[in-house]
Design a protein around this motif. Structure first.
Motif, PDB file in Angstrom:
ATOM      1  N   PHE A 107       0.796  -1.228   0.000  1.00  0.00           N
ATOM      2  CA  PHE A 107       0.000   0.000   0.000  1.00  0.00           C
ATOM      3  C   PHE A 107       0.828   1.277   0.000  1.00  0.00           C
ATOM      4  O   PHE A 107       0.457   2.261  -0.633  1.00  0.00           O
ATOM      5  N   VAL A 108       1.971   1.272   0.667  1.00  0.00           N
ATOM      6  CA  VAL A 108       2.752   2.514   0.729  1.00  0.00           C
ATOM      7  C   VAL A 108       3.257   2.905  -0.650  1.00  0.00           C
ATOM      8  O   VAL A 108       3.125   4.055  -1.085  1.00  0.00           O
ATOM      9  N   TYR A 111       0.404   4.203  -2.836  1.00  0.00           N
ATOM     10  CA  TYR A 111       0.100   5.615  -2.569  1.00  0.00           C
ATOM     11  C   TYR A 111       1.116   6.523  -3.258  1.00  0.00           C
ATOM     12  O   TYR A 111       0.758   7.527  -3.881  1.00  0.00           O
ATOM     13  N   GLU A 112       2.385   6.155  -3.151  1.00  0.00           N
ATOM     14  CA  GLU A 112       3.421   6.975  -3.782  1.00  0.00           C
ATOM     15  C   GLU A 112       3.232   7.017  -5.290  1.00  0.00           C
ATOM     16  O   GLU A 112       3.336   8.065  -5.913  1.00  0.00           O
ATOM     17  N   SER A 139      13.212   0.741   0.448  1.00  0.00           N
ATOM     18  CA  SER A 139      13.135   2.135   0.840  1.00  0.00           C
ATOM     19  C   SER A 139      14.503   2.827   0.934  1.00  0.00           C
ATOM     20  O   SER A 139      14.610   4.009   0.713  1.00  0.00           O
ATOM     21  N   LEU A 142      15.679   5.254  -1.709  1.00  0.00           N
ATOM     22  CA  LEU A 142      14.967   6.512  -1.864  1.00  0.00           C
ATOM     23  C   LEU A 142      15.764   7.719  -1.390  1.00  0.00           C
ATOM     24  O   LEU A 142      15.688   8.786  -1.977  1.00  0.00           O
ATOM     25  N   GLU A 143      16.495   7.531  -0.323  1.00  0.00           N
ATOM     26  CA  GLU A 143      17.147   8.666   0.315  1.00  0.00           C
ATOM     27  C   GLU A 143      18.225   9.270  -0.581  1.00  0.00           C
ATOM     28  O   GLU A 143      18.591  10.417  -0.449  1.00  0.00           O
TER      29      GLU A 143
ATOM     30  N   VAL B  39      -0.768   4.693   8.423  1.00  0.00           N
ATOM     31  CA  VAL B  39      -1.344   4.865   7.084  1.00  0.00           C
ATOM     32  C   VAL B  39      -2.275   3.695   6.754  1.00  0.00           C
ATOM     33  O   VAL B  39      -3.345   3.876   6.163  1.00  0.00           O
ATOM     34  N   GLU B  66      10.733   9.155   2.589  1.00  0.00           N
ATOM     35  CA  GLU B  66       9.677   8.161   2.778  1.00  0.00           C
ATOM     36  C   GLU B  66       8.734   8.598   3.901  1.00  0.00           C
ATOM     37  O   GLU B  66       7.513   8.510   3.783  1.00  0.00           O
ATOM     38  N   LYS B  69       6.570  11.556   2.816  1.00  0.00           N
ATOM     39  CA  LYS B  69       5.451  11.184   1.953  1.00  0.00           C
ATOM     40  C   LYS B  69       4.282  10.655   2.765  1.00  0.00           C
ATOM     41  O   LYS B  69       3.125  10.986   2.512  1.00  0.00           O
ATOM     42  N   MET B  70       4.605   9.845   3.769  1.00  0.00           N
ATOM     43  CA  MET B  70       3.514   9.276   4.578  1.00  0.00           C
ATOM     44  C   MET B  70       2.847  10.353   5.424  1.00  0.00           C
ATOM     45  O   MET B  70       1.635  10.376   5.582  1.00  0.00           O
TER      46      MET B  70
END
Lengths: 426, 649
Positions: A107-108, A111-112, A139, A142-143, B39, B66, B69-70
């Motif tokens: 789900f995360v 959403y992104e 993840s 991403l940074e 979330v 990250e 965004k949440m």
């Protein structure tokens, strides 16, 4: 333009959503399952877009999911419905499969992605390869990312720079699907070839590719005598990487390919196709006791080719029982859930002919109108190293002016049955 | 790997503990996990999560994309419930909007413009000015949509702020994606705005067509859409533009194809050379057929639009009617849409194959589809006189199946065939009379009763047949009762001796024993007619057996004005519903052809100021008759006919 996008389960319960414009009350969603049900009851005609109390619903179904877009404006339905299909494609490429469970599992990221795929209800970037460069499931990556890939706003919006392969290769698949409808009297009512050229590109840098086909129009343009076989494509569609005006001008197919797998082009021919696998069916109905079928199948292509995984599905009355089969080749089984018998032949050589007899028992009590439900015979097959249209890849030129590496193109041909290769029962 | 575990229902207090804990949190791993749970709970509509607002505000400061965004997602979701707390996030967002990373600038901007609070709306004006001129195209494109969002939230503020001019500036941006985003934003605004209108000149339109290949597929659809705001001033100019667009027809994206068709069709209104127009529209054929191998939903949109295009230019696919033959596994909505096109393209030449095909459909499983197929056969008999006999034979063949709903549907269409071709094909009455028992639907009964009444003089036992129907007179639906009343009077007029007894009986029922005013009125009307004109049966006969207006199927066609509006809306919802935009979409501007020296005949000039002022009373009346009155009268029927040509209406 869409106001909001929803993922729903088959009961119409929302799993995840994104409200882009906030101009449609979310209560409109509660009506969707009811509307779907109502519409189904009223008649079986539920179109993929309809309007109710000022709200417009556009939806598609994918495995055990509905994807729904709602809007209050006169939106571009073609764009939105296509976008929903594109969302399915992107999420499938991200998660391998897309079904109810995958929504919660990811789900995360979803959403992104929804934030990036669409802005204010307008589709934005839907190239999975590019999205994966800055929206990832792991993840930690991403940074590092500080800016979106240039491709997002670039003229070449499908490929990033700096791709490197040790071995530069391109695999080219020419796949032709044949759709055919044969009447109960044995005449071909409709036939078409849907062709597709798929590429798997593992090339470094920003390569320029040029594909040459035995395209009759190009031969004629160039004043070349049509020595050898050329084909006339009725309609051609290209991936967005292909320069359309160039094709329009001199029929050259030139492009900078996306990385990895994609469909470069599709084409269609409406020429009368000689049925590759011809099926004849004689049926004898002894109402109240049994029904007999005599099926003949013939491979009407050259001897040096072979059709694989041939599957002939013959519909039978849905209250039939005690099946008995006799065949010279392959296996036959009864599939009561489909009300059909399925005859499978692993290898079917060109020019060969096989036959099969089947007998099924029928209950002595007659069904009210036994002959009414006419379903056609369906045929599935694939023939490797062969195209029905005679299309040929003459060359695939690969030029990367900076890197100048040697590269290898590989070509494969295959013909298969389309989603509608059917013979109507007498 | 799987995040589904986060979907356990969580308590706010417990989640707060997790967020606030002093324990070591390398790379914020613990807080990320907790935020995921929040979330997830938000996704499940667990309203308890709203209590965590201030804790979320704290997390927004953390240096992790990250997490950001949440948190922003949370903010968008709950800002309406807690406006005060949401306002506390404003400084964070305003700081992020100046971040070095274009990704974060755009993210902050998108988030801010999603928050429907006045404070946010006001606070975003200044940053938007700056971001419209950002060095990164990704941010500029996001800013363009940001202005559209601002306008939707507060149109006065947006117009006052000068931001709309700012978006206008984007149209000369170097980056095609930014140009298309600017156009999408402006189109979005002007579609709704009372005062503003998008108008694109030749130079700009020409430039837009030039950058089309450098845009991604969706950006192309925005540009194509915006090109509808370009009004050619010269026929040669219009033709040139159309020709330059036509390579787009080879694009794989169906929305690009339909968008291209829309613009080219629009431009043809300004082209003077008929042969050139013909060349252009003929190019639509192959791509339209190809769309029929796309997913079913896209096929449906394509088919509905095909129907519109073919009304105007049937020849582009007339010889290809076979491609519209249904596949066995097509969903019903696709089959019905195909059936409408088959009907539209039917001509005397292709009738034999069409009839064979329709006969096949009439033996399928789906009742609705079978009915429509039967109805189509009947309508074809009316549409194409030369094939009427073949159609009727097919119908009789179908009646012989004795399947109740087929017989009923056939009866209804045969009635219309009799109206179209009076006193022909009467031999089929006998066949119908053998199947009276199958009729249980009012429409079919009324149709059969009409046939009996109309041909009472020639059907040997017409009095007995009517008598059978009259047996259940009082239980029948009104439409059957009305039909029975009229039919009995017709019987009496044609065969007084046989009808006398029945007509007295029916008139008595209709006038004394019914509550329905229509039935009673008609009963009295006949009663008076029969008693007053008894001296002159000729007059009675003339009234009762008068000629009906001829039946046509042309009423199924859209009138030219509606058709014009529909073709200006190819691909949109309006083109699928086939209803005028102002009937369905409140406050939407309906598309029309802008006047220009190059414009050929148009049915919908734009209501410019002058024209509106100069309308005098008489022309207003005329207009009223053309538009409003007619629409009011024919509204529902017109929809049925347009929306669904072969409906049961």
């Amino acid at each position: 333009m869409a106001s909001a996008i929803f993922f729903l389960d088959l009961k119409g319960k929302p799993l995840l959503s994104r409200n882009y414009r906030g101009d449609v009350p979310m209560s409109a969603l509660d009506k969707f399952p009811i509307l779907l049900l109502d519409a189904e009851e009223e008649s079986s005609v539920v179109p993929p877009c309809f309007s109710h109390e000022g709200v417009n619903y556009m939806y598609i179904r994918h495995s055990n999911l509905y994807l729904l877009a709602i809007t209050k404006r006169n939106s571009n339905a073609a764009e939105i419905l296509l976008f929903l299909h594109k969302v399915v494609q992107v999420l499938t490429e991200y998660f391998k499969v897309l079904e109810e469970e995958s929504i919660r599992d990811n789900f995360v990221v979803i959403y992104e992605l929804l934030d990036e795929l669409m802005d204010f209800g307008y589709p934005q970037t839907t190239e999975t390869k590019i999205l994966q460069e800055y929206i990832t499931q792991e993840s930690h990556k991403l940074e590092v990312q500080v800016r979106p890939p240039i491709a997002v706003t670039n003229a070449v919006s499908w490929r990033s720079e700096g791709i490197r392969y040790r071995k530069n290769e391109v695999f080219l698949d020419v796949i032709e699907s044949v759709n055919l409808l044969v009447s109960s009297t044995g005449t071909v009512l409709r036939s078409e070839i849907l062709g597709s050229v798929k590429l798997k590109c593992y090339l470094s840098g920003m390569p320029e590719l040029r594909l040459g086909l035995n395209d009759r129009v190009m031969f004629e343009n160039n004043g070349r005598s049509t020595r050898g076989k050329s084909i006339e494509m009725e309609d051609v569609k290209f991936h967005q990487c292909v320069r359309l005006s160039r094709f329009e001008n001199d029929r050259t197919i030139s492009f900078i390919p996306p990385d990895g797998e994609f469909e470069l082009m599709s084409y269609r021919l409406n020429t009368q196709v000689k049925p590759l696998i011809w099926v004849e069916c004689a049926m004898q109905m002894h109402a109240g006791s049994r029904v007999e079928y005599a099926i003949k199948a013939r491979a009407q292509f050259k001897r040096r080719s072979t059709a694989n995984n041939v599957e002939i599905t013959i519909p039978v009355p849905d209250d039939a029982d005690t099946p008995k089969f006799r065949t010279t080749v392959g296996t036959v089984h009864y599939a009561p859930e489909k009300a059909a018998i399925v005859w499978k032949i692993k290898h079917f050589g060109g020019g060969k002919e096989f036959s099969m007899r089947a007998e099924l028992g029928l209950p002595s009590v007659k069904e009210s109108d036994p002959d009414r439900k006419k379903r056609p015979i369906n045929v599935k097959f694939e023939i490797p190293y062969f195209t029905t249209s005679g299309i040929q890849v003459r060359y695939l030129k690969i030029i990367e002016s900076k890197l100048q590496y040697p590269s290898l193109p590989w070509v494969r041909y295959i013909t298969q049955s389309g989603d509608d290769y059917t013979v109507r029962l007498p | 790997m799987s995040d589904a575990k986060f979907f356990a229902k969580g308590k706010a207090a417990e989640l707060r503990m997790e967020l606030k804990s002093d324990k070591k949190d390398k790379n914020f791993a613990r807080r990320k996990t907790t935020l995921k749970r929040i979330v997830a709970n938000m996704t499940m509509n667990n309203n308890e999560m709203v209590q965590l607002f201030s804790d979320i505000l704290e997390c927004m400061h953390l240096n992790s994309l990250e997490i950001k965004k949440m948190c922003f997602l949370y903010l968008i979701n709950y800002c309406r419930v807690k406006p005060d707390l949401a306002n506390k996030a404003l400084p964070i967002l305003l700081a992020d909007i100046k971040d070095q990373s274009p990704l974060i600038r755009a993210l902050a901007l998108r988030t801010m413009s999603c928050v429907p609070l006045a404070t946010y709306t006001q606070a975003i004006v200044d940053p938007l000015h700056k971001l419209l001129g950002d060095s990164d195209p990704y941010v500029r494109k996001t800013a363009a949509f940001g202005v559209a969002k601002l306008w939707a939230a507060d149109s006065r503020l947006a117009e006052k702020s000068g931001l709309i001019e700012g978006v206008n500036q984007l149209l000369v941006d170097d980056n095609p994606t930014v140009v298309s985003a600017g156009l999408a934003a402006l189109t979005d605004i002007t579609d709704k705005s009372e005062g503003m209108k998008l108008a694109i000149g030749y130079q700009d339109a020409s430039k837009l067509i030039k950058i089309l290949p450098d845009c991604n597929e969706w950006s192309q659809t925005f540009i194509l859409n915006a090109l509808m705001s370009y009004t050619p001033q010269d026929p040669a100019e219009a033709l040139l533009m159309a020709e330059r667009l036509s390579p787009r027809l080879a694009h794989s994206n169906a929305a690009v194809i339909l968008g291209t068709i829309k613009v080219i069709l629009y431009l043809t209104h300004y082209v003077s050379d008929d042969a050139a127009i013909d060349m252009l529209v003929r190019r639509f054929g192959p791509p339209l057929i190809t769309l029929l191998s796309k997913p079913y939903e896209i096929q449906y949109v394509a088919l509905r639009n095909c129907f519109l295009i073919l009304q105007q230019y049937p020849h582009i696919l007339q010889s290809n009617v076979k491609v519209f033959f249904c596949k066995y596994n097509d969903p019903i909505y696709v089959k019905v849409a195909k059936l409408e096109i088959i009907f539209l393209l039917a001509s005397e030449e292709n009738m034999p194959e069409i009839l064979r095909e329709l006969r096949e459909y009439a033996s399928e499983i789906d009742v609705q589809f079978v009915r429509k197929a039967v109805r189509a056969i009947g309508k074809l008999a009316i549409k194409i006189e030369g094939s009427a006999r073949d159609c009727i034979d097919t119908l009789l063949d179908l009646v012989a199946t004795r399947v109740s709903y087929i017989v009923q549907e056939a009866t209804v269409v045969i009635k219309n065939i009799f109206r179209k071709y009076p006193n022909r094909y009467e031999s089929i009455i006998a066949v119908l009379c053998r199947n009276l028992d199958s009729l249980d639907e009012p429409e079919a009964k009324a149709a059969m009763v009409w046939i009996i009444g109309q041909y009472a003089g020639r059907i040997e036992n017409s009095d007995e047949l009517l008598d059978d129907f009259l047996f259940s007179f009082k239980e029948e639906a009104v439409e059957v009762q009305l039909a029975l009343l009229t039919a009995t009077v017709k019987l009496f007029v044609q065969r007084p001796a046989k009808g006398q007894e029945l007509v007295l009986q029916v008139l008595k029922w209709a006038t004394e024993e019914t509550d329905n005013p229509d039935l009673r009125d008609r009963g009295y009307m006949y009663w008076r007619l029969l008693s007053s004109a008894s001296g002159n049966p000729e007059i009675t006969r003339e009234v009762v057996m008068s000629d009906r207006p001829a039946v046509t199927v042309e009423s199924d066609r859209l009138d030219e004005k509606t058709l014009e509006e529909m073709t200006l809306n190819i691909g949109s919802l309006v083109s699928i519903y086939m209803r005028s935009a102002n009937q369905i979409f409140k406050g939407s501007k309906s598309k029309h052809l802008e006047p220009s020296p190059a414009l050929r005949k148009a049915y919908s000039y734009g209501p410019t100021e002058d024209q509106q002022m100069n309308v005098d009373a008489s022309s207003l009346m005329e207009q009223g008759e053309d538009d409003d009155t007619a629409a009011a009268f024919a509204g529902p029927n017109a929809f049925a006919a347009h929306g669904d040509l072969l409906s049961d209406e």
